[in-house]
Design a protein around this motif. Sequence first.
Motif, PDB file in Angstrom:
ATOM      1  N   LYS A   1       3.122  15.524 -12.555  1.00 53.86           N
ATOM      2  CA  LYS A   1       1.943  16.524 -12.974  1.00 53.86           C
ATOM      3  C   LYS A   1       2.143  17.913 -12.734  1.00 53.86           C
ATOM      4  CE  LYS A   1      -2.045  16.612 -10.860  1.00 53.86           C
ATOM      5  NZ  LYS A   1      -3.190  16.283 -10.297  1.00 53.86           N
TER       6      LYS A   1
ATOM      7  N   GLN B   1       4.217  16.672  -1.807  1.00 50.60           N
ATOM      8  CA  GLN B   1       4.182  15.087  -2.267  1.00 50.60           C
ATOM      9  C   GLN B   1       5.508  14.400  -1.938  1.00 50.60           C
ATOM     10  OE1 GLN B   1       1.681  13.877  -3.556  1.00 50.60           O
ATOM     11  NE2 GLN B   1       0.343  15.503  -3.517  1.00 50.60           N
TER      12      GLN B   1
ATOM     13  N   ALA C   1       2.442   1.849  -3.441  1.00 47.93           N
ATOM     14  CA  ALA C   1       1.479   2.310  -4.297  1.00 47.93           C
ATOM     15  C   ALA C   1       1.237   3.555  -4.072  1.00 47.93           C
ATOM     16  CB  ALA C   1       0.084   1.325  -4.239  1.00 47.93           C
ATOM     17  N   ALA C   2       1.323   4.119  -2.740  1.00 51.12           N
ATOM     18  CA  ALA C   2       1.224   5.484  -2.434  1.00 51.12           C
ATOM     19  C   ALA C   2       2.213   6.375  -3.033  1.00 51.12           C
ATOM     20  CB  ALA C   2       0.859   5.610  -0.863  1.00 51.12           C
TER      21      ALA C   2
ATOM     22  N   SER D   1       0.980  -1.041  -0.027  1.00 46.04           N
ATOM     23  CA  SER D   1      -0.082  -0.099   0.061  1.00 46.04           C
ATOM     24  C   SER D   1       0.755   1.267  -0.047  1.00 46.04           C
ATOM     25  CB  SER D   1      -0.910  -0.083   1.181  1.00 46.04           C
ATOM     26  OG  SER D   1      -1.528   1.047   1.253  1.00 46.04           O
TER      27      SER D   1
ATOM     28  N   GLU E   1       4.267   5.825  -5.642  1.00 41.67           N
ATOM     29  CA  GLU E   1       3.896   5.782  -7.002  1.00 41.67           C
ATOM     30  C   GLU E   1       2.863   6.982  -7.192  1.00 41.67           C
ATOM     31  OE1 GLU E   1       2.803   2.127  -8.710  1.00 41.67           O
ATOM     32  OE2 GLU E   1       4.767   1.321  -8.356  1.00 41.67           O
ATOM     33  N   ASP E   2       1.801   6.900  -6.478  1.00 41.86           N
ATOM     34  CA  ASP E   2       0.846   8.181  -6.760  1.00 41.86           C
ATOM     35  C   ASP E   2       1.472   9.403  -6.404  1.00 41.86           C
ATOM     36  OD1 ASP E   2      -1.217   6.235  -7.503  1.00 41.86           O
ATOM     37  OD2 ASP E   2      -1.941   6.086  -5.404  1.00 41.86           O
ATOM     38  N   HIS E   3       2.329   9.702  -5.551  1.00 43.50           N
ATOM     39  CA  HIS E   3       2.785  10.868  -5.226  1.00 43.50           C
ATOM     40  C   HIS E   3       3.688  11.307  -6.335  1.00 43.50           C
ATOM     41  CE1 HIS E   3       1.170  11.045  -1.180  1.00 43.50           C
ATOM     42  NE2 HIS E   3       1.510   9.916  -0.802  1.00 43.50           N
ATOM     43  N   GLN E   4       4.620  10.426  -6.661  1.00 42.68           N
ATOM     44  CA  GLN E   4       5.560  10.451  -7.753  1.00 42.68           C
ATOM     45  C   GLN E   4       4.759  10.827  -9.070  1.00 42.68           C
ATOM     46  OE1 GLN E   4       7.676   6.866  -8.036  1.00 42.68           O
ATOM     47  NE2 GLN E   4       9.554   7.549  -6.698  1.00 42.68           N
ATOM     48  N   ALA E   5       3.752  10.328  -9.262  1.00 37.59           N
ATOM     49  CA  ALA E   5       2.848  10.900 -10.639  1.00 37.59           C
ATOM     50  C   ALA E   5       2.333  12.268 -10.300  1.00 37.59           C
ATOM     51  CB  ALA E   5       1.873   9.980 -10.828  1.00 37.59           C
ATOM     52  N   ALA E   6       1.942  12.531  -8.986  1.00 29.33           N
ATOM     53  CA  ALA E   6       1.517  13.970  -8.877  1.00 29.33           C
ATOM     54  C   ALA E   6       2.697  14.929  -8.906  1.00 29.33           C
ATOM     55  CB  ALA E   6       0.930  13.980  -7.336  1.00 29.33           C
TER      56      ALA E   6
END
Length: 259
Positions: free
Chosen positions: A84, A108, A73-74, A70, A76-81
Amino acid sequence: MANTKELSVEEKLRALYDLQLIDTRIDEIRNVRGELPLEVEDLEDEVAGLTTRSEKLKQDLDGIDEQIKSKKAAIEDHQAAIKKYTKQQDSVRNNREFNSLTKEVEFQELEIQLAEKQIKELKASMEHKKEVISNSKEKLEAKSSHLKHKKSELSDIMSETEKEETFLAQKSAEFEALIEERLLAAYKRIRSSVRNGLAVVSIERGASAGSFFTIPPQTQVEIAGRKKIITDEHSGRILVDSSLAEEEREKMQQLFAQI
């Protein structure tokens, strides 16, 4: 089966002494088993406890693994943010929007650092639990092996003595049925209060068997007369004369030989 006629005092004494000989033989059989049944029971409880603990630790490991997944995965979400927000900075119209996006990127990044720290802690916890599981597994294997050995030992003893003990228990019940309730209750009370379980003993060399206290000559004569139930004033045991005791021992030896 209840007795249909009133026994004489001598018949009562013989029945009591016979019952004592049978119950003593049962005691000897159970002493052979000793503490084995309790040892087996304790080991079974230990094995069950260790098994439950190992299962709980394995569940904990699965839970930690899910938490790590988990957190990753978080991240990866922060890196994507971050990607962006960084890309959006290329098309901002003023410094206020740029600074706002910069703060989002910093937030992030802090979240990533926190998640990485938590992952490190979770992995350390996982390694510790794996070590505990390994130790528990070794202990469980040792206890299980010991339990198997003790169960086998108990089974061997039980197979050797079960037939005899069942036969004797049946005979014990038969002799109990011959003895009036009040006298049987006294026998059982005395038997439970003395260490060796001997509630009925014979006179040996002027004293009750196993005792150093001499029985007065007049009392010995009364015991030999077999006209009343006499107890040892020191131990409370029921007394029988040596001749009666010898006769009943021979009779019981023949009974035991049938097994």
